[in-house]
Scaffold this motif. Sequence first.
Motif, PDB file in Angstrom:
ATOM      1  N   UNK A   1     -16.553 -19.621 -39.960  1.00 32.60           N
ATOM      2  CA  UNK A   1     -15.871 -21.252 -39.422  1.00 32.60           C
ATOM      3  C   UNK A   1     -16.736 -21.660 -38.390  1.00 32.60           C
ATOM      4  N   UNK A   2     -16.437 -23.062 -37.990  1.00 36.21           N
ATOM      5  CA  UNK A   2     -17.265 -23.676 -37.347  1.00 36.21           C
ATOM      6  C   UNK A   2     -17.119 -23.062 -35.779  1.00 36.21           C
ATOM      7  N   UNK A   3     -18.256 -22.794 -35.103  1.00 39.45           N
ATOM      8  CA  UNK A   3     -17.887 -22.227 -33.702  1.00 39.45           C
ATOM      9  C   UNK A   3     -19.526 -21.570 -33.272  1.00 39.45           C
ATOM     10  N   UNK A   4     -19.803 -21.741 -31.834  1.00 41.98           N
ATOM     11  CA  UNK A   4     -20.987 -20.927 -31.358  1.00 41.98           C
ATOM     12  C   UNK A   4     -20.972 -19.743 -31.038  1.00 41.98           C
ATOM     13  N   UNK A   5     -19.759 -19.118 -30.914  1.00 46.36           N
ATOM     14  CA  UNK A   5     -19.986 -17.741 -30.558  1.00 46.36           C
ATOM     15  C   UNK A   5     -19.423 -16.594 -31.782  1.00 46.36           C
ATOM     16  N   UNK A   6     -19.651 -15.451 -31.756  1.00 51.43           N
ATOM     17  CA  UNK A   6     -19.261 -14.326 -32.555  1.00 51.43           C
ATOM     18  C   UNK A   6     -17.920 -13.980 -32.584  1.00 51.43           C
TER      19      UNK A   6
ATOM     20  N   UNK B   1     -24.270 -22.472 -35.761  1.00 51.08           N
ATOM     21  CA  UNK B   1     -22.821 -23.387 -35.576  1.00 51.08           C
ATOM     22  C   UNK B   1     -21.751 -22.711 -36.378  1.00 51.08           C
ATOM     23  N   UNK B   2     -21.953 -21.754 -37.134  1.00 49.84           N
ATOM     24  CA  UNK B   2     -20.901 -21.156 -37.938  1.00 49.84           C
ATOM     25  C   UNK B   2     -20.620 -19.587 -37.556  1.00 49.84           C
ATOM     26  N   UNK B   3     -20.168 -19.313 -36.481  1.00 47.77           N
ATOM     27  CA  UNK B   3     -19.664 -18.287 -35.698  1.00 47.77           C
ATOM     28  C   UNK B   3     -20.463 -17.003 -36.312  1.00 47.77           C
ATOM     29  N   UNK B   4     -19.951 -16.218 -37.087  1.00 43.59           N
ATOM     30  CA  UNK B   4     -20.707 -14.927 -37.585  1.00 43.59           C
ATOM     31  C   UNK B   4     -22.126 -15.086 -38.323  1.00 43.59           C
ATOM     32  N   UNK B   5     -22.136 -16.380 -38.988  1.00 41.22           N
ATOM     33  CA  UNK B   5     -23.248 -16.526 -39.620  1.00 41.22           C
ATOM     34  C   UNK B   5     -24.445 -16.525 -38.691  1.00 41.22           C
ATOM     35  N   UNK B   6     -24.506 -16.783 -37.759  1.00 39.69           N
ATOM     36  CA  UNK B   6     -25.576 -16.878 -36.597  1.00 39.69           C
ATOM     37  C   UNK B   6     -25.885 -15.556 -35.986  1.00 39.69           C
ATOM     38  N   UNK B   7     -25.332 -14.461 -36.608  1.00 38.44           N
ATOM     39  CA  UNK B   7     -25.489 -13.204 -36.108  1.00 38.44           C
ATOM     40  C   UNK B   7     -27.039 -12.776 -35.978  1.00 38.44           C
TER      41      UNK B   7
END
Length: 169
Positions: free
Chosen positions: A130-135, A18-24
């Motif tokens: 930041x909040x976001x679903x994509x890298x 849910x936090x852009x690049x943290x979900x890499x």
Amino acid sequence: MDQIKSNPIVLLGVGNILLTDEGFGVHVVNQLREDYVFNPPITILDGGTMGMELLTYMRGMKKLLLVDAINGGDTPGTVYEFPHEEMNSYFTEAISVHEVGMQDILRIRALQEDPLEDAVVIGVEPESLELGLTLSDSTQAVVAEVKERVLAVLSNWHIIASPVSEQEE
């Protein structure tokens, strides 16, 4: 599920999608799960932001390949790779961008079982948390490189990765 719990090789992606690049790490391992068949089979785990629950999936694990977002201070999109002997610095310097508690999890696992035979961490410097679903563009640009590095480590561990498209022919 029992096979998963006792697999000797675990490919683990961690982070919050849910936090852009943290979900890499999660994005990468999920793509690998979709695109390849591994022989012998390995456990591919979307660890997300799980903490101690990960111990359930680490029973019988001999080798760990961890994919993560890494706050190493370089430019966004920088790819890092820490072999087994450097993994402790990865955890002790707390450069993982989230608080999964992997060091604690691995210590508890080490008390329960024999030490790991090998472990590798591969990750990327994030551009955005930041909040976001994509890298972000800079991390998306290195996904292919990170996947190739993951496949190279697995190959060194005698795991054959065959593209799913070849399986369908």
